[in-house]
Design a protein around this motif. Structure first.
Motif, mmCIF file in Angstrom:
data_model
loop_
_atom_site.group_PDB
_atom_site.id
_atom_site.type_symbol
_atom_site.label_atom_id
_atom_site.label_comp_id
_atom_site.label_asym_id
_atom_site.label_seq_id
_atom_site.Cartn_x
_atom_site.Cartn_y
_atom_site.Cartn_z
ATOM 1 N N ILE A 40 0.836 -1.199 0.000
ATOM 2 C CA ILE A 40 0.000 0.000 0.000
ATOM 3 C C ILE A 40 0.874 1.254 0.000
ATOM 4 N N PHE A 41 1.952 1.211 0.777
ATOM 5 C CA PHE A 41 2.809 2.395 0.874
ATOM 6 C C PHE A 41 3.461 2.715 -0.469
ATOM 7 N N ARG A 98 2.337 1.965 -3.462
ATOM 8 C CA ARG A 98 1.314 2.504 -4.355
ATOM 9 C C ARG A 98 0.971 3.947 -4.012
ATOM 10 N N HIS A 99 0.991 4.186 -2.724
ATOM 11 C CA HIS A 99 0.730 5.494 -2.171
ATOM 12 C C HIS A 99 1.763 6.499 -2.693
ATOM 13 N N LEU A 100 3.043 6.124 -2.597
ATOM 14 C CA LEU A 100 4.111 6.989 -3.088
ATOM 15 C C LEU A 100 3.977 7.201 -4.581
ATOM 16 N N GLU A 101 3.592 6.150 -5.258
ATOM 17 C CA GLU A 101 3.435 6.217 -6.703
ATOM 18 C C GLU A 101 2.341 7.218 -7.071
ATOM 19 N N PHE A 102 1.293 7.211 -6.290
ATOM 20 C CA PHE A 102 0.188 8.147 -6.530
ATOM 21 C C PHE A 102 0.662 9.592 -6.396
ATOM 22 N N PHE A 103 1.617 9.800 -5.479
ATOM 23 C CA PHE A 103 2.141 11.153 -5.297
ATOM 24 C C PHE A 103 3.270 11.462 -6.280
ATOM 25 N N GLY A 104 3.536 10.541 -7.195
ATOM 26 C CA GLY A 104 4.484 10.830 -8.263
ATOM 27 C C GLY A 104 5.886 10.305 -8.046
ATOM 28 N N MET A 105 6.057 9.405 -7.073
ATOM 29 C CA MET A 105 7.386 8.839 -6.823
ATOM 30 C C MET A 105 7.613 7.666 -7.771
ATOM 31 N N ASP A 106 8.882 7.463 -8.194
ATOM 32 C CA ASP A 106 9.172 6.257 -8.983
ATOM 33 C C ASP A 106 9.109 5.064 -8.042
ATOM 34 N N PRO A 107 8.258 4.094 -8.339
ATOM 35 C CA PRO A 107 8.148 2.969 -7.401
ATOM 36 C C PRO A 107 9.416 2.133 -7.333
ATOM 37 N N PHE A 131 -1.357 7.589 5.147
ATOM 38 C CA PHE A 131 -1.003 6.184 5.357
ATOM 39 C C PHE A 131 -1.483 5.686 6.716
ATOM 40 N N GLN A 142 3.448 9.954 -14.223
ATOM 41 C CA GLN A 142 4.067 10.069 -12.910
ATOM 42 C C GLN A 142 4.525 11.498 -12.578
ATOM 43 N N ARG A 171 1.650 13.793 -11.926
ATOM 44 C CA ARG A 171 1.077 13.571 -10.592
ATOM 45 C C ARG A 171 1.941 14.217 -9.517
ATOM 46 N N TYR A 172 3.262 14.060 -9.701
ATOM 47 C CA TYR A 172 4.144 14.664 -8.710
ATOM 48 C C TYR A 172 3.937 16.170 -8.674
#
Lengths: 170, 337
Positions: A117-118, A120-129, B269, B206, B209-210
């Motif tokens: 979940i974390f 995916r969460h970061l990904e939603f905020f635009g982080m490279d997973p 979270f 991506q 979104r960022y």
């Protein structure tokens, strides 16, 4: 170190020191010779021992990973990961026992859900997973530990320095 | 709606007279026509000022925490006794949340549930009425959720369906999911798409979104209202309250974008899988950060990865991030999505 912002050793800490890369080459961000700073949270019972085994077997792997030992992968508060990224890490590895092998029986099952979940969460905020990774490495898998670190170092090197979520105050 | 409010008042008075409960928690009219504030009635006379209006949007459950767990209890503090709460779907789910989290003992609360009419979005109402000159806002009929705004220039009648707040439009449970007594009535909320706020992100890559979230979070003034209003944020000590000698200071005091991002990522979270989707965080935000979208994203991820789950439908639930299954999907198999 991660827990205490005012720790006197902060300036020498590997995470905060953004002027040298793991390989000791000058860290010109984005340059050809740039190599990433990685932080690894390794569980005491499997992955840390796996890293140890890689060392004992004299396996070569990139020196970019700074290992922080935790008692269980489920000890890794997602805020640890965020703090590492804030303070200049280009990637964060969380490594624990294989599912079913947790020293505390179930810790890594919680890690798996939480991390999923974390991420995916970061990904939603635009982080490279790819920068934030969860791997299972057992105490017998020295080779696997070396492979994981090599692969991740290469992946993050291609992505370049992480600028997202990074603090301007360090 | 008039009918439902009368029934709620009548029953609340009875409960107070009989000594069944020590107080009743509901809403009262606000200072301005488009406002409505939470209110407590401790005697039958006070019940008359309780109401449910077209703008009675706030979730009442955080006040329950103050009642059962006062932050600074007086030396001669009496036990909190029993509180009756007027509860819509989201209030009832929030009460379940508090029971699941061990904050509230079910015996401490008596839930007077009613079918939610949905609540009006101030901006949408302002499109057809000059709210500055509005004197009052009232339901027009015993049944139904139409209401009339009285202004200096005359009355304007509105249908709730036309001015419904976004969060009420995407509500899945306008009926109280668990209550001790139920008062049925009209509802225009619900039947919407639970994940409606996610549509705009599907187009973004991506980096977009960022940038989008960077702009949103950059406005944040870290007032922590989204945390304070959230029924899932019920810890005694919050990780964001620093200044404790034996605790790390996770966030700096300076205005730094990175700290704002860290705050929002962590807040979301911490309530992942426990968020009851009331949308209070977004309503309360003084700088209009679309916080509901974050919670919808997480809820959608949990549904996709683990199991069908909506928090707060039962007090006996186990939050998905506090449980596991042996066959949960592995993280790396996912790859980047």
């Amino acid at each position: 170190m991660l827990l205490n912002q005012n720790c006197p050793g902060e300036n020498q800490s590997p995470v905060a020191a953004s002027d040298t890369s793991g390989g000791g080459s000058p860290r010109s961000e984005g340059g050809e010779d740039w190599t990433p700073n990685l932080v690894g949270f390794c569980c005491n019972w499997c992955s840390y021992a796996g890293a140890d085994l890689a060392g004992i077997n004299r396996l070569q792997y990139p020196p970019n990973l700074r290992i922080i030992r935790v008692l269980c992968s489920s000890r890794v508060n997602p805020m640890f990961i965020l703090r590492a990224l804030q303070k200049g890490a280009d990637g964060v590895l969380v490594a624990g026992c294989h599912p079913g092998d947790c020293h505390y029986s179930t810790g890594n099952y919680y890690t798996r859900r939480r991390f999923h979940i974390f991420q995916r969460h970061l990904e939603f905020f635009g982080m490279d997973p790819e920068r934030v990774r969860l791997e299972w490495v057992s105490a017998a898998e020295g080779k696997r530990f070396a492979d994981v670190v090599s692969e991740m170092t290469e992946q993050v090197r291609k992505l370049g320095p992480n600028k997202k979520f990074r603090s301007n105050l360090i | 709606m008039k009918d439902t409010v009368q029934q709620l008042r009548r029953r609340s008075k009875e409960l107070l007279q009989e000594g069944e409960v020590d107080r009743v928690l509901g809403w009262r009219a606000g200072r301005l026509a488009w406002q409505s504030a939470p209110a407590v009635a401790e005697s039958p006379e006070e019940v008359d000022r309780l109401q449910v209006g077209p703008f009675s949007a706030s979730n009442l459950t955080k006040y329950l925490i103050d009642i059962v767990r006062p932050e600074h209890p007086a030396p001669d503090e009496q036990p909190p006794g029993r509180t009756a709460v007027w509860a819509r779907g989201c209030d009832a789910r929030a009460i379940n949340r508090l029971i699941t989290d061990g904050v509230l003992d079910p015996a401490q609360v008596l839930v007077l549930g009613f079918s939610c009419p949905g609540f009006a979005d101030r901006g949408r109402v302002a499109d057809s009425v000059d709210l500055k000159s509005a004197d009052s806002c009232q339901w027009t009929a015993d049944e139904g959720a139409d209401f009339v705004v009285r202004t200096a220039d005359g009355d304007v009648q509105l249908s709730m369906g036309d001015v419904l707040a976004d969060r009420c439009a995407s509500c899945t449970h306008p009926e109280p999911v668990r209550c001790d007594e139920e008062f049925t009535g009209a509802t225009s909320a619900g039947a919407g798409d639970r994940f409606a706020a996610l549509a705009e992100f599907e187009e973004m890559d991506q980096q977009e979104r960022y940038e989008y979230w960077r702009r949103q979070f950059d406005r944040c003034i870290r007032c922590y209202a989204c945390r304070n209003v959230c029924p899932a944020c019920n810890c005694v000590e919050c990780v964001f309250d620093g200044d404790l000698p034996d605790r790390p200071d996770w966030l700096g005091k300076a205005t730094d974008l990175s700290d704002k991002q860290m705050y929002h990522i962590t807040r979301a979270f911490h309530v992942a899988g426990r968020c009851i989707e009331c949308g209070e965080c977004e309503r309360i935000c003084p700088v209009n950060i679309p916080l509901r979208a974050i919670m919808q994203r997480t809820a959608a991820d949990i549904e996709e990865l683990f199991s069908e789950h909506q928090a707060g439908l039962s007090p006996e639930e186990t939050p998905p991030l506090q449980s596991y299954r042996l066959d949960d999907p592995e993280v790396k198999e996912e790859g980047s999505t």
